[in-house]
Design a protein around this motif. Structure first.
Motif, mmCIF file in Angstrom:
data_model
loop_
_atom_site.group_PDB
_atom_site.id
_atom_site.type_symbol
_atom_site.label_atom_id
_atom_site.label_comp_id
_atom_site.label_asym_id
_atom_site.label_seq_id
_atom_site.Cartn_x
_atom_site.Cartn_y
_atom_site.Cartn_z
ATOM 1 N N VAL A 46 -32.760 -11.082 43.116
ATOM 2 C CA VAL A 46 -32.608 -9.622 43.090
ATOM 3 C C VAL A 46 -33.950 -8.983 42.700
ATOM 4 C CG1 VAL A 46 -31.372 -7.677 42.078
ATOM 5 C CG2 VAL A 46 -30.186 -9.865 42.456
ATOM 6 N N PRO A 47 -34.520 -8.118 43.535
ATOM 7 C CA PRO A 47 -35.788 -7.457 43.194
ATOM 8 C C PRO A 47 -35.631 -6.591 41.943
ATOM 9 C CG PRO A 47 -35.284 -7.208 45.527
ATOM 10 C CD PRO A 47 -34.044 -7.741 44.873
ATOM 11 N N SER A 81 -29.630 -20.209 27.145
ATOM 12 C CA SER A 81 -30.635 -19.253 26.691
ATOM 13 C C SER A 81 -30.556 -18.022 27.586
ATOM 14 C CB SER A 81 -32.035 -19.862 26.754
ATOM 15 O OG SER A 81 -33.017 -18.882 26.437
ATOM 16 N N PHE A 82 -30.640 -16.852 26.974
ATOM 17 C CA PHE A 82 -30.582 -15.595 27.718
ATOM 18 C C PHE A 82 -31.944 -14.910 27.778
ATOM 19 C CE2 PHE A 82 -26.417 -16.587 26.161
ATOM 20 C CZ PHE A 82 -25.544 -16.182 27.155
ATOM 21 N N ASP A 83 -32.969 -15.572 27.214
ATOM 22 C CA ASP A 83 -34.299 -14.960 27.168
ATOM 23 C C ASP A 83 -35.382 -15.902 27.683
ATOM 24 O OD1 ASP A 83 -34.361 -16.812 25.150
ATOM 25 O OD2 ASP A 83 -34.610 -15.372 23.520
ATOM 26 N N TRP A 89 -24.087 -13.193 33.568
ATOM 27 C CA TRP A 89 -24.362 -12.570 34.871
ATOM 28 C C TRP A 89 -25.605 -11.689 34.814
ATOM 29 C CZ3 TRP A 89 -21.420 -13.700 39.203
ATOM 30 C CH2 TRP A 89 -21.681 -12.949 40.350
ATOM 31 N N TYR A 90 -25.698 -10.873 33.769
ATOM 32 C CA TYR A 90 -26.856 -9.991 33.634
ATOM 33 C C TYR A 90 -28.144 -10.806 33.513
ATOM 34 C CZ TYR A 90 -23.693 -6.042 32.645
ATOM 35 O OH TYR A 90 -22.734 -5.057 32.717
ATOM 36 N N GLU A 100 -31.528 -10.823 35.789
ATOM 37 C CA GLU A 100 -32.852 -10.591 35.211
ATOM 38 C C GLU A 100 -33.732 -11.840 35.265
ATOM 39 O OE1 GLU A 100 -33.920 -7.723 34.321
ATOM 40 O OE2 GLU A 100 -32.019 -6.615 34.462
ATOM 41 N N GLN A 101 -33.169 -12.957 35.732
ATOM 42 C CA GLN A 101 -33.892 -14.223 35.894
ATOM 43 C C GLN A 101 -34.370 -14.793 34.558
ATOM 44 O OE1 GLN A 101 -36.913 -13.637 38.917
ATOM 45 N NE2 GLN A 101 -35.459 -12.676 40.337
#
Length: 341
Positions: free
Chosen positions: A72-73, A190-192, A236-237, A241-242
């Motif tokens: 997703v850009p 990990s989300f970061d 998902w978020y 945000e990769q």
């Protein structure tokens, strides 16, 4: 010599069932001989278990890239986040939530969920190269699909430099902490981008056919960092945000096997070799006998009332001018002897 087999009509050329032993020996011009049989298994080799290693390994997405989630850009990420439904958003859809495209595809209760069940849920190691780069490459760091390199995790000399490319299901950790995790496998998220890791304690199963896991929550937005709500941050978020990463710590079976070791066959202790003055074909291997009727001969293994019948382990049939009969080989039937050992 009497010819065996059967003729063109299927009849025995030499019918042993209708003849006495002395007739069979005479017809075959046998004057003397000894036939022996014995129950003893040869030495066998003990199976050697492949060596296992406890490893921490990064998993990669096991689904074909989805347009609303992968690649997703930056300018489109806010809209992609808004299209996904948190658990609190679902009740607002009313009586027919399947009117919503995201719910229909990615919620476990969606009408089209079966066709999209892997999205955001299936995570694999790709140890056998089943997930090819042409089909599965997407945004970094998942942009270089290739068979997993176990050798890069191994200390020098611990394992061969190459590992066979084959599925290797994750196995329970060898330490006591394994019982704290589903399937004995530790899963961390990990989300970061890997700066901070959190242990996932529920909502997943370990794959049985390869190295990987499947998330089992109804809504992937249920998976969040500690002390954060789905509206703030979730699986998902973070994928949009990769910044989402997932790793497992588990035991993996290698291709290293210790040399097979020979285990000698267990041979029972022989207790007697009585001679029977006839071809004693009525006794078979494993039969328990305590004597011979008509000859006032009895034997047992043990003492007094605790005695048990001996076991036939083998026999030698002798026929000739000096001796005619059967020498039985008897052995103890008491533990630890096992006739099938």
């Amino acid at each position: 010599m009497a010819r065996g087999g059967r003729d063109e009509q299927g009849r025995p050329r030499y019918d042993v069932a209708a003849r006495r032993l002395s007739e069979i020996l005479a017809d075959n011009q046998v004057a003397a001989g000894v036939f022996e049989w014995e129950r003893r298994r040869p030495a066998r080799r003990a199976p050697a278990t492949a060596r296992r290693f406890d490893l921490t390994m990064p998993l990669v997405p096991g689904w074909i890239p989805a347009g609303s989630l992968d690649n997703v850009p930056p300018d489109d990420r806010a809209a992609a986040r808004a299209a996904a439904l948190t658990p609190d958003d679902v009740p607002a859809l009313g009586d027919d939530p399947n009117d919503n495209t995201w719910f229909r595809r990615y919620h476990a209760a969606g009408a089209e969920f079966a066709a999209h069940a892997d999205v955001a849920r299936l995570w694999v190691l790709n140890e056998d190269g089943r997930f090819d780069a042409a089909s599965y490459n997407r945004n970094a760091p998942f942009d270089a699909y290739a068979p997993f390199r176990f050798d890069e995790l191994m200390p020098a000399g611990e394992a061969p430099p190459t590992w066979t490319r084959r599925p290797r299901p994750l196995l329970p950790l060898s330490d006591a902490a394994a019982r704290l995790f589903a399937g004995g496998v530790r899963v961390e998220m990990s989300f970061d981008g890997g700066a901070a890791w959190f242990v996932l304690t529920r909502g997943y199963v370990v794959l049985a056919d390869r190295a990987g896991i499947r998330l089992t929550v109804d809504n992937p937005l249920e998976i969040t960092p500690p002390h954060r709500t789905p509206a703030q941050q979730n699986l998902w978020y973070a994928l949009i945000e990769q910044t989402f990463r997932l790793r497992v710590t588990a035991a993996v079976e290698s291709d290293v096997r210790p040399a097979l070791r020979a285990v000698p066959a267990r041979v029972p202790r022989v207790t007697a070799r009585p001679f029977v003055p006839w071809p004693a074909v009525e006794f078979g291997v494993g039969d328990r006998i305590d004597g011979l009727r008509g000859r006032d001969v009895r034997w047992s293994v043990g003492d007094g009332a605790d005695g048990r019948a001996a076991v036939v382990r083998g026999a030698a049939y002798e026929f000739g001018p000096r001796r005619f009969g059967t020498e039985l080989t008897l052995c103890s039937a008491l533990p630890p002897f096992d006739l099938d050992a």
